[in-house]
Design a protein around this motif. Structure first.
Motif, mmCIF file in Angstrom:
data_model
loop_
_atom_site.group_PDB
_atom_site.id
_atom_site.type_symbol
_atom_site.label_atom_id
_atom_site.label_comp_id
_atom_site.label_asym_id
_atom_site.label_seq_id
_atom_site.Cartn_x
_atom_site.Cartn_y
_atom_site.Cartn_z
ATOM 1 N N VAL A 92 0.880 -1.099 0.061
ATOM 2 C CA VAL A 92 0.049 -0.080 -0.003
ATOM 3 C C VAL A 92 0.796 1.192 -0.138
ATOM 4 C CG1 VAL A 92 -1.877 1.471 1.327
ATOM 5 C CG2 VAL A 92 -1.899 -1.288 1.133
ATOM 6 N N ILE A 93 0.389 2.161 -0.847
ATOM 7 C CA ILE A 93 1.384 3.372 -0.900
ATOM 8 C C ILE A 93 0.420 4.490 -0.861
ATOM 9 C CG2 ILE A 93 2.723 4.694 -2.814
ATOM 10 C CD1 ILE A 93 3.516 2.477 -3.954
ATOM 11 N N SER A 94 0.969 5.445 0.071
ATOM 12 C CA SER A 94 0.112 6.798 0.247
ATOM 13 C C SER A 94 0.987 8.010 0.203
ATOM 14 C CB SER A 94 -0.826 6.765 1.415
ATOM 15 O OG SER A 94 -1.282 7.823 1.693
ATOM 16 N N ASP A 95 0.941 8.762 -0.860
ATOM 17 C CA ASP A 95 2.085 9.915 -0.909
ATOM 18 C C ASP A 95 1.390 11.028 -1.218
ATOM 19 O OD1 ASP A 95 4.805 8.621 -0.278
ATOM 20 O OD2 ASP A 95 4.450 7.763 -2.346
ATOM 21 N N THR A 96 1.854 12.112 -0.580
ATOM 22 C CA THR A 96 1.370 13.422 -0.843
ATOM 23 C C THR A 96 2.383 14.263 -1.367
ATOM 24 O OG1 THR A 96 0.335 13.502 1.311
ATOM 25 C CG2 THR A 96 0.347 15.747 0.416
ATOM 26 N N ILE A 97 1.753 14.665 -2.943
ATOM 27 C CA ILE A 97 2.749 15.288 -3.794
ATOM 28 C C ILE A 97 2.560 16.740 -3.938
ATOM 29 C CG2 ILE A 97 3.664 15.057 -6.299
ATOM 30 C CD1 ILE A 97 3.660 12.304 -4.804
ATOM 31 N N ASP A 98 3.799 17.459 -4.291
ATOM 32 C CA ASP A 98 3.764 18.833 -4.421
ATOM 33 C C ASP A 98 4.495 18.847 -5.803
ATOM 34 O OD1 ASP A 98 4.337 21.503 -4.606
ATOM 35 O OD2 ASP A 98 5.477 21.538 -2.977
ATOM 36 N N PHE A 99 3.673 18.627 -6.656
ATOM 37 C CA PHE A 99 4.786 18.414 -7.865
ATOM 38 C C PHE A 99 5.478 19.609 -8.439
ATOM 39 C CE2 PHE A 99 0.562 19.733 -9.794
ATOM 40 C CZ PHE A 99 0.925 20.531 -10.862
ATOM 41 N N ASP A 100 4.641 20.806 -8.490
ATOM 42 C CA ASP A 100 5.284 22.228 -8.623
ATOM 43 C C ASP A 100 6.157 22.722 -7.809
ATOM 44 O OD1 ASP A 100 3.254 22.616 -7.083
ATOM 45 O OD2 ASP A 100 2.200 23.857 -8.595
ATOM 46 N N ARG A 101 6.546 22.242 -6.629
ATOM 47 C CA ARG A 101 7.179 22.449 -5.413
ATOM 48 C C ARG A 101 6.871 24.071 -5.118
ATOM 49 N NH1 ARG A 101 13.032 19.835 -6.277
ATOM 50 N NH2 ARG A 101 12.784 19.304 -4.018
ATOM 51 N N ASP A 102 5.739 24.370 -4.846
ATOM 52 C CA ASP A 102 5.235 25.617 -4.443
ATOM 53 C C ASP A 102 5.343 25.608 -2.883
ATOM 54 O OD1 ASP A 102 3.270 24.507 -4.329
ATOM 55 O OD2 ASP A 102 1.905 25.736 -5.369
ATOM 56 N N GLY A 104 3.025 23.890 -1.329
ATOM 57 C CA GLY A 104 1.705 23.543 -1.155
ATOM 58 C C GLY A 104 1.367 22.117 -1.622
ATOM 59 N N SER A 105 0.889 21.273 -0.943
ATOM 60 C CA SER A 105 0.299 19.945 -1.472
ATOM 61 C C SER A 105 -0.496 19.883 -2.689
ATOM 62 C CB SER A 105 0.028 18.860 -0.466
ATOM 63 O OG SER A 105 1.125 18.821 0.698
ATOM 64 N N ASP A 106 -0.285 19.071 -3.725
ATOM 65 C CA ASP A 106 -1.342 19.151 -4.838
ATOM 66 C C ASP A 106 -2.050 18.092 -4.910
ATOM 67 O OD1 ASP A 106 -0.213 21.697 -6.324
ATOM 68 O OD2 ASP A 106 1.653 20.385 -6.517
ATOM 69 N N PHE A 107 -1.813 16.932 -4.744
ATOM 70 C CA PHE A 107 -2.713 15.784 -4.510
ATOM 71 C C PHE A 107 -2.077 14.638 -3.736
ATOM 72 C CE2 PHE A 107 -0.175 15.430 -8.544
ATOM 73 C CZ PHE A 107 0.189 13.850 -8.070
ATOM 74 N N VAL A 108 -2.952 13.869 -3.323
ATOM 75 C CA VAL A 108 -2.541 12.551 -2.484
ATOM 76 C C VAL A 108 -2.785 11.340 -3.475
ATOM 77 C CG1 VAL A 108 -2.798 11.277 -0.192
ATOM 78 C CG2 VAL A 108 -2.932 13.664 -0.376
ATOM 79 N N ALA A 116 -4.515 -3.346 -7.413
ATOM 80 C CA ALA A 116 -4.577 -2.497 -8.388
ATOM 81 C C ALA A 116 -5.487 -1.260 -8.448
ATOM 82 C CB ALA A 116 -4.413 -3.210 -9.934
ATOM 83 N N VAL A 117 -5.490 -0.822 -7.036
ATOM 84 C CA VAL A 117 -6.619 0.303 -7.231
ATOM 85 C C VAL A 117 -5.920 1.269 -6.595
ATOM 86 C CG1 VAL A 117 -8.512 1.378 -5.813
ATOM 87 C CG2 VAL A 117 -8.639 -1.080 -6.157
ATOM 88 N N THR A 118 -6.019 2.774 -7.527
ATOM 89 C CA THR A 118 -5.541 3.750 -7.208
ATOM 90 C C THR A 118 -6.346 4.744 -7.145
ATOM 91 O OG1 THR A 118 -3.817 3.079 -8.871
ATOM 92 C CG2 THR A 118 -3.529 5.342 -8.241
ATOM 93 N N VAL A 119 -6.032 5.745 -6.120
ATOM 94 C CA VAL A 119 -7.134 6.811 -5.833
ATOM 95 C C VAL A 119 -6.439 7.966 -5.666
ATOM 96 C CG1 VAL A 119 -9.001 7.790 -4.142
ATOM 97 C CG2 VAL A 119 -8.800 5.384 -4.628
ATOM 98 N N ILE A 120 -6.908 9.130 -6.312
ATOM 99 C CA ILE A 120 -6.267 10.428 -6.291
ATOM 100 C C ILE A 120 -7.122 11.228 -5.596
ATOM 101 C CG2 ILE A 120 -5.287 12.429 -7.768
ATOM 102 C CD1 ILE A 120 -3.858 9.972 -8.083
ATOM 103 N N ASN A 121 -6.459 12.078 -4.594
ATOM 104 C CA ASN A 121 -7.441 12.970 -3.869
ATOM 105 C C ASN A 121 -6.823 14.440 -4.377
ATOM 106 O OD1 ASN A 121 -9.121 11.240 -2.409
ATOM 107 N ND2 ASN A 121 -7.379 10.905 -0.966
ATOM 108 N N PRO A 122 -7.482 15.137 -5.162
ATOM 109 C CA PRO A 122 -6.873 16.636 -5.545
ATOM 110 C C PRO A 122 -6.833 17.479 -4.373
ATOM 111 C CG PRO A 122 -8.606 15.758 -6.925
ATOM 112 C CD PRO A 122 -8.871 14.751 -5.699
ATOM 113 N N LEU A 123 -5.577 18.314 -4.039
ATOM 114 C CA LEU A 123 -5.593 19.352 -3.282
ATOM 115 C C LEU A 123 -5.414 20.720 -3.872
ATOM 116 C CD1 LEU A 123 -3.360 17.545 -0.725
ATOM 117 C CD2 LEU A 123 -5.764 17.412 -0.544
#
Lengths: 149, 384, 202
Positions: A92-102, A104-108, A116-123
């Motif tokens: 199980v993987i759960s990561d919070t990503i700040d892809f633009d490195r500003d 602020g977190s962008d999604f989890v 094979a279940v993937t869920v994206i929580n947009p922030l």
């Protein structure tokens, strides 16, 4: 004039013979030379974009790539950011990503590999949802849809 | 058969035919064996010997009987079948399935084929990148090698690539030979312009979407190579299109018309190769002094390259793929392989010998790997 | 915009071959030199541009008032795409020896300067299936700006064919251009049928 035409035709035909004769012995070197030309790289829409930064985790590394919005002449309105988990992945993987490195977190991203279940929580409003989530030879890859600012 | 041999003007004696075969014999030996045959795997050695002997026999027969198309077609069809066999077995070995998944796309593991080339051009110019999820160099069917192979062959042979190099063309060439007489004779030859329209459309749509649209939506050879996994309605529609086009244009229509309908009416690379016929030195010429306007050549031409107007005008159109069918069928030897700039009727044997040497060297070396692999796999299967 | 450009480009050749043969001999017969031809062409294209801008505005407002629900919009446009695409394919493969140009009436106009304007209006409003497709697209766009962009793409694609008109007399095989154009139109129709089907099933 007629003779010149005949001679040039025959010379060109012999050059064609030479082209075919050198093709196979030289195939590797010609291919390497071609591959070095500036346009010989896979478009980021397929390749996933260059690596931007990575998080080194306990037994694996998460590589976050640069967002891809590439269009023919200019950037598109919709694109994606690719995340690659490399190494020995937990189930199980759960990561919070700040892809633009500003800052602020962008999604989890929540990933259950066995199901094979993937869920994206947009922030962030820029995140549109999950595009692709697949196992790869090196671990797992997820592409998250983005809107351009 | 004997009568045919007598009237054929290109027939050579046994010794002379052997002499002409000698250079091909040496070149194919060096390329197939690498100069040093591998004796450790008997199945591979047998496969290599069978391929080597078979190819040289075909080339010998081209000179000995004076016929081109019959022996070219044998190699061409075997090449198409063996390439599909090799490709499928490689893919199945890699993925346990003929279909490719999202993982294969993400990891850029899709084998590249020459049909993608037209769609690469505009994006390569504007985005400086290739819109195909394959490998640039190294690995199975990489982009660089395929582009070089096609480019060199097209410069040398023009649309001859479609009859002497394209590993898909053998499929509809094969099916077009199943019936002795066509069931459907009247087909408007204006359909031969369709590949140009398709070329325009696929180049534009690929440029706009940055997706190789022909591969994604149209290519009938997905049916015998690899295809996208059917996971939703869209991929099901695509699979339906691939199978219908294969069934219709590669199997059914060639059988009933005795024409290569996929190559004539669909292939966008064929359109580019047609244009490249303008630069290649080799061509097919009509000797007006010998031609009796029997139009046998127009009937047999599988690519709609010869109309009655063309014959009356004493020229072959740019659609010609130099398969040699018209040359073989002409009762007066009025049609012959020629070299641009050389008048029709002159240097006939020289032109044919040179063209056959160039084109046969290309197809034999290009096809050898997949034919050897196929025979080896069949031998291993029989033994096991 | 990309789709509209492709549609314009594919159908523009047929438009040029059917109408260009009527329009441009008339235009060129009365003009002296390339400068005058270019000026006429510019007026003709400007007129088409304005008519398309007007159409984009009208159909978008009509679409806004008639097709409010997004689901309805999707189904309606999907259905219309399929119908008009079938019409487009039929238009392409129809075996009429030569398609008639709606601008043939140009011969009756007396005032010289009005000819390119008249040709531009008639050419833009010729209700060919390609225009019907682009009208559908314009009507179902989310914003007026997008509707303009759709028409701009169509205008750009179809206008490309008219740019080399002064040189068209030099082209030897006009029938080849027409044949390729007809096939391209049929293919564009096929693309829009698939798009329509995908809109209905998604």
């Amino acid at each position: 004039m007629k003779k010149i035409k005949i001679i040039s035709g025959i010379i060109w035909a012999f050059m064609a013979l030479i082209i075919i004769l050198i093709l196979f012995p030289g195939l590797n070197s010609f291919s390497v030379a071609l591959s070095k030309l500036p346009f010989m790289k896979i478009n980021p829409n397929f390749a996933g974009g260059d690596a931007a930064f990575s998080y080194v985790q306990e037994r694996c590394t998460l590589v976050v790539r640069k967002p891809v919005f590439d269009g023919l002449l200019s950037e598109r309105k919709h694109g994606f950011v690719q995340l690659d988990w490399r190494g020995e992945l937990p189930d199980v993987i759960s990561d919070t990503i700040d892809f633009d490195r500003d800052g602020g977190s962008d999604f989890v991203v929540n990933l259950k590999r066995n199901d094979a279940v993937t869920v994206i929580n947009p922030l962030s409003d820029l995140v549109t949802g999950l595009n692709v989530s697949v196992p790869t030879s090196y671990g797992w890859t997820v592409r998250v849809g983005l809107k351009r600012e | 058969m004997e009568k045919e041999l007598v009237i054929n003007g290109y027939r050579k004696s046994f010794g002379k035919s052997l002499l002409y075969t000698l250079p091909v014999f040496l070149i194919t030996f060096v390329f197939m064996s690498g100069g040093r045959p591998d004796f450790s795997d008997p199945a591979r050695l047998v496969a290599l010997l069978v391929t080597f002997a078979g190819m040289n026999l075909l080339y010998f027969l081209m000179h000995y009987t004076g016929r081109t198309d019959r022996y070219r077609a044998i190699l061409f069809i075997i090449f198409a079948l063996s390439l599909s066999f090799t490709l499928i077995s490689n893919i199945v070995q890699m993925r346990n399935s003929m279909s490719f998944s999202q993982s294969d796309i993400v990891e850029c593991r899709i084998p590249f084929c020459h049909l993608v080339i037209p769609m690469m051009i505009i994006p390569a110019a504007f985005t400086k990148s290739i819109i195909f999820p394959g490998s640039i160099i190294g690995g199975f069917a990489d982009i660089s090698s395929m582009v070089i192979l096609w480019l060199f062959a097209t410069i040398a042979l023009g649309r001859g690539f479609c009859s002497w190099g394209c590993f898909y063309g053998g499929w509809d060439d094969g099916f077009s030979r199943i019936r002795k007489k066509p069931l459907l004779k009247k087909i408007s030859d204006s359909w031969k312009w369709m590949p140009f329209a398709l070329l325009l459309m696929v180049m534009l749509t690929a440029a706009m979407t940055l997706v190789p649209t022909y591969c994604d939506w149209i290519c009938p050879f997905k049916a015998v190579t690899e295809f996208e996994q059917v996971t939703d309605t869209e991929s099901a529609i695509k699979a339906g299109i691939f199978i219908s086009l294969f069934g219709g244009l590669v199997v059914a229509l060639p059988v009933v018309t005795r024409k290569r309908t996929q190559c004539s009416f669909l292939c966008p690379l064929g359109a580019i190769n047609t244009l490249s016929n303008k630069i290649t030195p080799f061509t097919v010429k009509i000797d007006n002094e010998k031609c009796t306007k029997c139009y046998k050549c127009t009937t047999v031409c599988p690519l709609f390259a010869l109309s009655r107007e063309d014959v009356n005008g004493g020229r072959v159109s740019v659609f010609c793929s130099k398969c040699g069918k018209c040359v073989d069928v002409c009762p007066n030897n009025a049609i012959h392989f020629g070299i641009k700039g050389v008048p029709a009727g002159s240097f006939r044997n020289f032109s044919r010998n040179l063209f056959l040497f160039v084109s046969f060297i290309f197809i034999s070396i290009f096809s050898a790997g997949s034919i050897i692999n196929t025979i080896q796999s069949l031998l291993n299967f029989i033994i096991s | 915009m990309a789709e509209s450009f492709i549609l314009g480009l594919s159908s523009g050749s047929v438009c040029l071959v059917t109408c260009g043969m009527v329009m441009f001999p008339y235009m060129m017969a009365r003009t002296a030199g390339a400068k005058a031809i270019t000026a006429d062409l510019a007026v003709f294209l400007a007129t088409r541009f304005l008519v398309y801008a007007l159409l984009a505005t009208i159909v978008w407002f009509a679409g806004q008032s008639l097709l409010r629900s997004p689901v309805f919009t999707n189904y309606t446009s999907g259905f219309l795409y399929i119908v008009f695409s079938i019409m487009l394919i039929w238009y392409a493969i129809e075996k009429r020896p030569s398609k008639t140009c709606p601008a043939a009436v140009v011969a009756k106009i007396e005032k010289r300067k009005l000819v390119p304007v008249f040709l531009g209006v008639v050419n833009s409003l010729a209700l060919c299936p390609s225009l019907l497709l682009i009208l559908t697209k314009g009507a179902t766009q989310a914003t007026l700006g997008k509707s303009y962009l759709s028409f701009l793409g169509f205008f750009a694609g179809s206008s490309l064919w008219f740019l080399p008109v002064p040189a068209i007399g030099l082209v030897k095989k006009k029938n080849v251009i027409e044949t390729v154009g007809i096939f391209a139109t049929g293919l564009a129709g096929t693309i829009f049928i698939i798009k329509g089907i995908l809109m209905l099933i998604r």
